[in-house]
Design a protein around this motif. Structure first.
Motif, PDB file in Angstrom:
ATOM      1  N   UNK A  81      43.060  24.884  37.423  1.00 14.28           N
ATOM      2  CA  UNK A  81      42.914  26.213  36.814  1.00 14.28           C
ATOM      3  C   UNK A  81      41.757  26.980  37.448  1.00 14.28           C
ATOM      4  N   UNK A  82      40.636  26.263  37.679  1.00 20.02           N
ATOM      5  CA  UNK A  82      39.491  26.906  38.324  1.00 20.02           C
ATOM      6  C   UNK A  82      39.874  27.414  39.718  1.00 20.02           C
ATOM      7  N   UNK A  83      40.568  26.569  40.467  1.00 20.49           N
ATOM      8  CA  UNK A  83      40.959  26.957  41.822  1.00 20.49           C
ATOM      9  C   UNK A  83      41.958  28.110  41.805  1.00 20.49           C
ATOM     10  N   UNK A  84      42.876  28.116  40.847  1.00 22.22           N
ATOM     11  CA  UNK A  84      43.824  29.229  40.738  1.00 22.22           C
ATOM     12  C   UNK A  84      43.078  30.526  40.440  1.00 22.22           C
ATOM     13  N   UNK A  85      42.066  30.449  39.551  1.00 23.86           N
ATOM     14  CA  UNK A  85      41.253  31.633  39.263  1.00 23.86           C
ATOM     15  C   UNK A  85      40.521  32.092  40.522  1.00 23.86           C
ATOM     16  N   UNK A  86      39.980  31.143  41.288  1.00 20.33           N
ATOM     17  CA  UNK A  86      39.282  31.501  42.528  1.00 20.33           C
ATOM     18  C   UNK A  86      40.245  32.131  43.528  1.00 20.33           C
ATOM     19  N   UNK A  87      41.469  31.611  43.600  1.00 16.46           N
ATOM     20  CA  UNK A  87      42.471  32.190  44.511  1.00 16.46           C
ATOM     21  C   UNK A  87      42.781  33.622  44.083  1.00 16.46           C
ATOM     22  N   UNK A  88      42.956  33.844  42.792  1.00 14.22           N
ATOM     23  CA  UNK A  88      43.236  35.201  42.300  1.00 14.22           C
ATOM     24  C   UNK A  88      42.080  36.139  42.625  1.00 14.22           C
ATOM     25  N   UNK A  89      40.854  35.655  42.414  1.00 12.65           N
ATOM     26  CA  UNK A  89      39.688  36.480  42.744  1.00 12.65           C
ATOM     27  C   UNK A  89      39.643  36.770  44.237  1.00 12.65           C
ATOM     28  N   UNK A  90      39.952  35.731  45.033  1.00  8.29           N
ATOM     29  CA  UNK A  90      39.971  35.914  46.486  1.00  8.29           C
ATOM     30  C   UNK A  90      41.033  36.908  46.911  1.00  8.29           C
ATOM     31  N   UNK A  92      42.257  39.341  45.077  1.00  2.00           N
ATOM     32  CA  UNK A  92      41.783  40.667  44.660  1.00  2.00           C
ATOM     33  C   UNK A  92      40.734  41.181  45.633  1.00  2.00           C
ATOM     34  N   UNK A  93      39.801  40.331  46.011  1.00  2.00           N
ATOM     35  CA  UNK A  93      38.759  40.722  46.958  1.00  2.00           C
ATOM     36  C   UNK A  93      39.373  41.089  48.302  1.00  2.00           C
ATOM     37  N   UNK A  94      40.391  40.345  48.721  1.00  2.00           N
ATOM     38  CA  UNK A  94      41.051  40.642  49.996  1.00  2.00           C
ATOM     39  C   UNK A  94      41.728  42.009  49.939  1.00  2.00           C
ATOM     40  N   UNK A  95      42.414  42.290  48.822  1.00  2.00           N
ATOM     41  CA  UNK A  95      43.057  43.606  48.694  1.00  2.00           C
ATOM     42  C   UNK A  95      42.019  44.725  48.759  1.00  2.00           C
TER      43      UNK A  95
END
Length: 133
Positions: A81-90, A92-95
């Motif tokens: 779950x933590x990694x999925x949240x980090x991927x989502x944040x990443x 978003x940051x990439x966009x």
């Protein structure tokens, strides 16, 4: 006559005694066989008890392993779950970074276009906010 009857009764009784003695001998032989079988059955019972103890110990070990695996699964699920949240944040940051790059590219293109205009060109360009530049 009475003596003959008594002799006849005595012979009948002796025959019955012999039959009973034969039955008693058979019963004693059966008891001896069963008594001889008792140690073997006790050995089998002891072996079964040892096997049961070993199986119980293995069962306990498997239960402990299952508990550890369940805990590890919970930890991995939390980490996932933590990694999925980090991927989502990443993502978003990439966009946002991609949009910043597009905006920067557009500004560079505008500046390059302004520099390439021939001198004396009086046409006004519009900025990104719609006002005159």
């Amino acid at each position: 006559q009475e003596i003959s009857k008594l002799i006849l009764i005595k012979k009948e009784l002796e025959g019955e005694i012999m039959l009973l003695q034969g039955d008693l001998d058979e019963a004693e032989a059966t008891v001896n066989e069963l008594n001889n079988e008792i140690p073997r059955q006790q050995d089998i019972l002891e072996q079964l008890n040892v096997s049961l103890g070993e199986a119980s110990a293995r069962c306990d070990a498997l239960q402990d392993a299952l508990i550890r695996a369940d805990l590890k699964c919970g930890q991995l699920s939390s980490r996932n779950e933590e990694l999925e949240d980090q991927v989502k944040q990443g993502e978003t940051q990439k966009r946002l970074t991609d949009q910043d790059n597009i905006d920067l590219h557009n500004k560079i293109a505008e500046q390059t276009a302004k520099r390439r205009r021939p001198p004396g060109h009086h046409r006004q360009s519009r900025g990104s906010d719609g006002g005159s530049v």
